[in-house]
Design a protein around this motif. Sequence first.
Motif, PDB file in Angstrom:
ATOM      1  N   LEU A  13       0.841  -1.192   0.000  1.00 14.63           N
ATOM      2  CA  LEU A  13       0.000   0.000   0.000  1.00 14.63           C
ATOM      3  C   LEU A  13       0.879   1.246   0.000  1.00 14.63           C
ATOM      4  CD1 LEU A  13      -2.921   1.106   0.191  1.00 14.63           C
ATOM      5  CD2 LEU A  13      -2.604   1.133   2.678  1.00 14.63           C
ATOM      6  N   LEU A  14       0.648   2.125  -0.978  1.00 15.08           N
ATOM      7  CA  LEU A  14       1.389   3.379  -1.099  1.00 15.08           C
ATOM      8  C   LEU A  14       0.568   4.570  -0.615  1.00 15.08           C
ATOM      9  CD1 LEU A  14       2.833   2.729  -4.664  1.00 15.08           C
ATOM     10  CD2 LEU A  14       4.028   2.432  -2.479  1.00 15.08           C
ATOM     11  N   ALA A  15      -0.728   4.545  -0.911  1.00 16.10           N
ATOM     12  CA  ALA A  15      -1.630   5.626  -0.503  1.00 16.10           C
ATOM     13  C   ALA A  15      -3.058   5.105  -0.613  1.00 16.10           C
ATOM     14  CB  ALA A  15      -1.447   6.851  -1.404  1.00 16.10           C
ATOM     15  N   HIS A  16      -3.948   5.761   0.106  1.00 15.80           N
ATOM     16  CA  HIS A  16      -5.375   5.452  -0.006  1.00 15.80           C
ATOM     17  C   HIS A  16      -6.144   6.729   0.223  1.00 15.80           C
ATOM     18  CE1 HIS A  16      -5.997   5.375   4.423  1.00 15.80           C
ATOM     19  NE2 HIS A  16      -4.751   4.955   4.428  1.00 15.80           N
ATOM     20  N   GLY A  17      -7.373   6.759  -0.272  1.00 15.90           N
ATOM     21  CA  GLY A  17      -8.148   7.980  -0.124  1.00 15.90           C
ATOM     22  C   GLY A  17      -9.597   7.781  -0.473  1.00 15.90           C
ATOM     23  N   SER A  18     -10.338   8.870  -0.329  1.00 20.37           N
ATOM     24  CA  SER A  18     -11.766   8.847  -0.638  1.00 20.37           C
ATOM     25  C   SER A  18     -12.157  10.174  -1.272  1.00 20.37           C
ATOM     26  CB  SER A  18     -12.587   8.596   0.625  1.00 20.37           C
ATOM     27  OG  SER A  18     -12.366   9.624   1.566  1.00 20.37           O
ATOM     28  N   SER A  19     -13.240  10.116  -2.026  1.00 20.73           N
ATOM     29  CA  SER A  19     -13.746  11.315  -2.699  1.00 20.73           C
ATOM     30  C   SER A  19     -15.246  11.426  -2.546  1.00 20.73           C
ATOM     31  CB  SER A  19     -13.438  11.282  -4.205  1.00 20.73           C
ATOM     32  OG  SER A  19     -12.072  11.370  -4.461  1.00 20.73           O
ATOM     33  N   THR A  20     -15.711  12.662  -2.509  1.00 20.07           N
ATOM     34  CA  THR A  20     -17.129  12.982  -2.589  1.00 20.07           C
ATOM     35  C   THR A  20     -17.326  13.696  -3.914  1.00 20.07           C
ATOM     36  OG1 THR A  20     -17.232  13.250  -0.191  1.00 20.07           O
ATOM     37  CG2 THR A  20     -19.034  14.213  -1.480  1.00 20.07           C
ATOM     38  N   LEU A  21     -18.334  13.257  -4.676  1.00 18.01           N
ATOM     39  CA  LEU A  21     -18.560  13.806  -6.005  1.00 18.01           C
ATOM     40  C   LEU A  21     -19.992  14.275  -6.152  1.00 18.01           C
ATOM     41  CD1 LEU A  21     -16.857  10.785  -6.421  1.00 18.01           C
ATOM     42  CD2 LEU A  21     -16.108  12.299  -8.245  1.00 18.01           C
ATOM     43  N   ILE A  22     -20.165  15.384  -6.859  1.00 19.05           N
ATOM     44  CA  ILE A  22     -21.503  15.863  -7.179  1.00 19.05           C
ATOM     45  C   ILE A  22     -21.885  15.277  -8.545  1.00 19.05           C
ATOM     46  CG2 ILE A  22     -20.694  18.013  -8.241  1.00 19.05           C
ATOM     47  CD1 ILE A  22     -23.268  19.326  -7.045  1.00 19.05           C
ATOM     48  N   ILE A  23     -23.131  14.857  -8.662  1.00 14.00           N
ATOM     49  CA  ILE A  23     -23.615  14.232  -9.888  1.00 14.00           C
ATOM     50  C   ILE A  23     -24.529  15.195 -10.618  1.00 14.00           C
ATOM     51  CG2 ILE A  23     -24.961  12.307 -10.809  1.00 14.00           C
ATOM     52  CD1 ILE A  23     -23.978  10.799  -8.206  1.00 14.00           C
ATOM     53  N   PHE A  24     -24.295  15.363 -11.906  1.00 19.02           N
ATOM     54  CA  PHE A  24     -25.090  16.232 -12.752  1.00 19.02           C
ATOM     55  C   PHE A  24     -26.022  15.351 -13.584  1.00 19.02           C
ATOM     56  CE2 PHE A  24     -20.898  18.381 -12.409  1.00 19.02           C
ATOM     57  CZ  PHE A  24     -21.304  19.404 -11.560  1.00 19.02           C
TER      58      PHE A  24
END
Length: 157
Positions: free
Chosen positions: A142-153
């Motif tokens: 494992l080098l990095a991990h993350g999360s995202s929040t996205l708005i949907i159009f």
Amino acid sequence: MEIRYGVADAETLQRLTGLELLRAMAAGQLPAAPMAERLGFRLAEVDEGRVVFEGAPDGRLLNPLGTVHGGYALTLIDSATGCAVHSRLPAGAGYATLETKVNFVRGIKPDGGRIRCEGTVLSLGRQIGTAEARLTGADGTLLAHGSSTLIIFAPRA
């Protein structure tokens, strides 16, 4: 397979679901994002709610300390989370990142070989989607991990 880079035309973006669009990109039937050429990564796998990007960072991406700049990992994580959500969207729908959070676990060495970034959808609502991604080295570290929040159009009428 030779990869073409560019942007799909508006009619194609309106006609194809996110999954169809991403699969066509991965298969070389549609152009890959120009940014992927600059940073040396490609869309390698696409399933509904899951994508994998692969790359082999080199000396052009180094920070002053001699490791690959964290922006490379952040870009891969943002791309994987966004495309994972996109793979679940209907034809004509779009998205944009509202927030991406990344945890850098290990420095990425420019001679460390191929890396993988796997993104998966956690939640998909009508207006907001969330996804997570893991960036791993050639040996699975494992080098990095993350999360995202996205708005949907929504698709245009």
